[in-house]
Write an enzyme that holds these catalytic residues in place. Structure first.
Site: not given
Length: 562
Positions: A6, A68, A145, A168
Site C-alpha cells: 500500500d 503521491k 485501493e 476510502d
C-alpha cells in the site's frame, strides 16, 4: 517472493500472503506504518519514514511529503544537491519497504502488487509502475485501493450476490467503489473519487482556523514553524476522533500559542469537504444502478475515515452504520497482500477472479458540422465510457474533415465533459493518409484497449492501405520513457538509504533535532542529550547504544508532555 504494498500519501505498508493469511511486516521501529516521507541528510544519504517525518520540521528544505499527489506529472523537488521526480521519491519509499520485507523473511523480493487509488489516471498508474522499476522490482499488477480493502474484509468469502460499497478516505485521495461477489468473481460495478481530497485537506482547514483565530498569517511563519504547527494540528485532528475538544499548544517564534477546537466547529469548517465527498458517492451509486437498500455492507477505510463527521455523513446517506472492524490504516495493505497471494496462485486461496472498471471515459477529439454545415472542433467522442468492466477493447471509425488531407491527428483524452478543453489530454497520434484518395477511402479504424492495470493502448489502422499506428503514451511530458527510467535508476543507485540497522538510532536523533527546533526553553538540555547519544554511537557497543536510545526516548517523551 511476491509482496503486497500500500503506497500511500501519508503512510505506506508492505506484507505478503503466508500460512496464516495476509501478514504485514514491521519496519525497523517495530511499526507497520512507514511515513511516506523522504529527507536527504548532509552526507547525501536518504532517510525514509519517521526520521524523515521529524526532519520535515527540523530540516524542511531537505524533506518532502505528500508527493503521491504529484504522480503522473513532471514536477521536480530539490532536496540537497539534486532534484527528484515523484516516481523517484516513491521508489525510495519502496526501497525502504523492501528492506523491511527482506529483513522479516530472509527472502529476496522480486515482484509486487501495489495498490493505487481507483481514480488514478493512466499517467499516474504508469508512474507507479515506473517507481517499482526504479526500486528494482517488477510491478505486473496494480490493484485499486477499494478492491484491496474489500479483499481485506473477505468479500471473496461472502455468499454470491453480496454487494459492498467501499469508502476510502486516505491522506491525499478519496475513492468510492461498489463491488459484488458472484460465482467466484469479485466484480467492480462502479468507481468514483477525487485525487485531491484527503486528510491533508482537513488539516489545511485547521491551520487556516488557527491562524485566523490567533490573528496570524501564513507568511508570518517560516518553514520550520509551519511544520511544527501542522504536526500539532495533526495530533489535534486525530484526538477529535475520540474526544469532544482538542487542545493545541505550540511555540511559534518567541511566543507560545494556545488554542482549542471542538468537534462541532471542526465539522462546520469541514462541511464544504463533506459535500465534495457526497458527489462521488452519488455518482458511484447512480452508475452502479443500485439503491442504498441493495448494499450488503458499507466499509470505511483509510486513516482519515476515523473522523466522526465521515461516519455521520455515510450513516445519513445510507441509513446504516458502516463497518470498521478492520484497522482502517491497514485494510488496503492487508488486501494488497491477499491480491499478492492470488497473483502467486497461493494454494490456501480459492481461485478468485478480480474484475475492475475504467474510472474515466476515454476518447478522442472530433469535429462536427452544425445545422448550417459549418465545421466546429473540440468535441469529445468517448470510445470507452467510465465504469466499463476491464479489460476492454473498443473500435470506432473516423474520417478526415476534408479532401486532400495528408494527416489525421488523434488527440486522446480522459474525462466526462463533452468538450475536450475541459478533459485531460493523455497523448496524440498522427496518422498519414493519402491526399489523393476520397474522404471515405481514408477512413481510419481506431481501437482503444484498457487493461486490468489501467494501462491504455491506442491503435489506428488506415482502411485503404492497412498501415497501422500505435500511440506511445510516454510522449506525455508527465511520464518517463524506458531510457529515462534506466538513466534515473542508475542515478538513484548512487543515493544510499541508511542501513535498516541504523534506523532506530536515526529516528531518535531526528526526533531530538525536531524538539530542539520546537522547545526553545529546553534547547541546551536537548543539545546535551544529542551530544551524549552521538558519543555512545561511536562506541559501537550495541547493548550500550540500545540502553541509551531507550533512555533518550523516555526523556523526549517527558519533554513533549510538558
Amino acid at each position: 517472493m511476491i509482496v503486497g504494498i500500500d503506497l500511500g500519501t501519508t503512510h505506506s505498508l508492505i506484507g505478503c500472503y503466508g500460512e496464516s493469511g495476509p501478514r504485514l511486516f514491521t519496519n525497523a521501529l517495530g511499526e507497520f506504518l512507514t511515513p511516506s516521507v523522504v529527507s536527504i541528510d548532509a552526507d547525501g544519504h536518504a532517510l525514509v519514514g519517521q526520521a524523515a517525518r521529524d526532519r520535515l520540521v527540523s530540516h524542511p528544505h531537505a524533506s518532502v511529503a505528500s508527493f503521491k499527489r504529484w504522480m503522473g506529472t513532471a514536477r521536480e523537488t530539490r532536496l540537497g544537491e539534486r532534484t527528484f521526480r515523484p516516481e523517484e521519491l516513491s521508489a525510495l519509499v519502496l526501497r525502504s519497504l523492501l528492506a523491511d520485507a527482506e529483513a522479516a523473511t530472509g527472502e529476496k523480493v522480486t515482484e509486487a502488487v501495489i495498490s493505487v487509488p481507483a481514480y488514478f489516471s493512466d499517467a499516474q498508474r504508469k508512474a507507479t509502475q515506473a517507481a517499482g522499476a526504479l526500486a528494482g522490482i517488477r510491478v505486473e499488477r496494480l490493484i485499486n485501493e477499494p478492491t484491496a480493502a474489500a479483499l481485506a474484509y473477505g468479500l471473496q468469502e461472502r455468499p454470491d450476490g453480496s454487494r459492498f460499497l467501499v469508502f476510502d478516505l486516505g491522506g491525499g485521495t478519496f475513492d468510492v467503489s461498489v463491488l459484488e461477489m458472484f460465482d467466484g468473481v469479485v466484480e467492480v460495478h462502479a468507481s468514483a473519487g477525487d485525487n485531491f481530497l484527503g486528510g491533508e485537506d482537513f488539516l489545511d482547514l485547521l491551520e487556516k482556523a488557527f491562524l485566523a483565530d490567533r490573528g496570524l498569517r501564513a507568511q508570518d511563519l517560516d518553514a520550520t514553524a509551519r511544520g511544527t504547527l501542522r504536526q500539532r494540528l495533526e495530533t489535534a485532528k486525530r484526538s477529535l476522533a475520540g474526544q469532544p475538544v482538542a487542545e493545541v499548544r505550540v511555540t511559534l517564534g518567541d511566543t507560545t500559542q494556545e488554542w482549542s477546537i471542538d468537534e462541532a466547529r471542526f465539522a462546520q469548517l469541514a462541511e464544504p469537504l463533506v459535500q465534495r465527498m457526497r458527489a462521488p458517492l452519488e455518482r458511484a451509486m447512480r452508475d452502479a444502478r443500485l439503491q442504498p437498500s441493495q448494499l450488503s455492507e458499507i466499509v470505511l477505510v483509510g486513516g482519515a475515515s476515523r473522523m466522526p463527521l465521515v461516519a455521520r455523513m455515510v450513516s445519513r446517506m445510507f441509513g446504516r452504520l458502516p463497518l470498521r472492524h478492520v484497522n482502517p490504516d491497514q485494510a488496503i495493505g492487508l488486501g494488497a497482500c491477499v491480491a499478492a497471494g492470488l497473483k502467486a496462485r497461493d494454494r490456501r486461496l480459492d481461485e478468485v477472479v478480480l474484475t475492475d472498471v475504467c474510472p474515466y471515459s476515454l476518447g478522442t477529439a472530433v469535429a462536427r458540422r452544425d445545422a448550417q454545415g459549418r465545421i466546429q472542433g473540440g468535441f469529445f467522442e468517448p470510445l470507452i465510457h467510465r465504469n466499463t468492466v476491464v479489460p476492454v477493447s473498443r473500435e470506432q471509425e473516423f474520417l478526415p474533415i476534408s479532401e486532400g488531407q495528408k494527416h489525421l491527428r488523434l488527440d486522446v483524452y480522459q474525462g466526462e465533459s463533452p468538450l475536450v478543453e475541459k478533459n485531460i489530454k493523455l497523448g496524440e497520434l498522427e496518422v498519414a493518409i493519402d491526399p489523393s484518395r476520397t474522404i471515405q477511402e481514408n477512413a481510419v479504424a481506431v481501437r482503444f484497449t484498457y487493461d486490468v492495470n489501467g494501462v491504455l493502448q491506442v491503435e489506428a489502422q488506415v482502411r485503404s492501405s492497412g498501415q497501422r499506428y500505435e500511440l506511445v503514451l510516454e510522449q506525455n511530458p508527465g511520464l518517463l520513457d524506458a531510457a529515462q527510467i534506466r538513466q534515473r535508476l542508475q542515478a538513484l543507485q548512487d543515493i544510499k538509504i541508511h542501513p535498516r540497522s541504523k534506523q532506530e538510532n536515526l529516528a531518535v536523533l531526528s526526533r531530538a533535532e525536531r524538539l530542539y527546533e520546537e522547545y526553545l526553553h529546553a534547547r541546551a538540555q536537548v543539545q546535551a542529550w544529542i551530544a551524549q547519544f552521538r558519543a555512545v554511537l561511536e562506541t559501537q557497543d550495541e547493548m550500550l547504544i540500545r540502553e541509551h536510545r531507550l533512555e533518550l526516548g523516555r526523556a523526549l517523551d517527558a519533554l513533549e508532555t510538558i
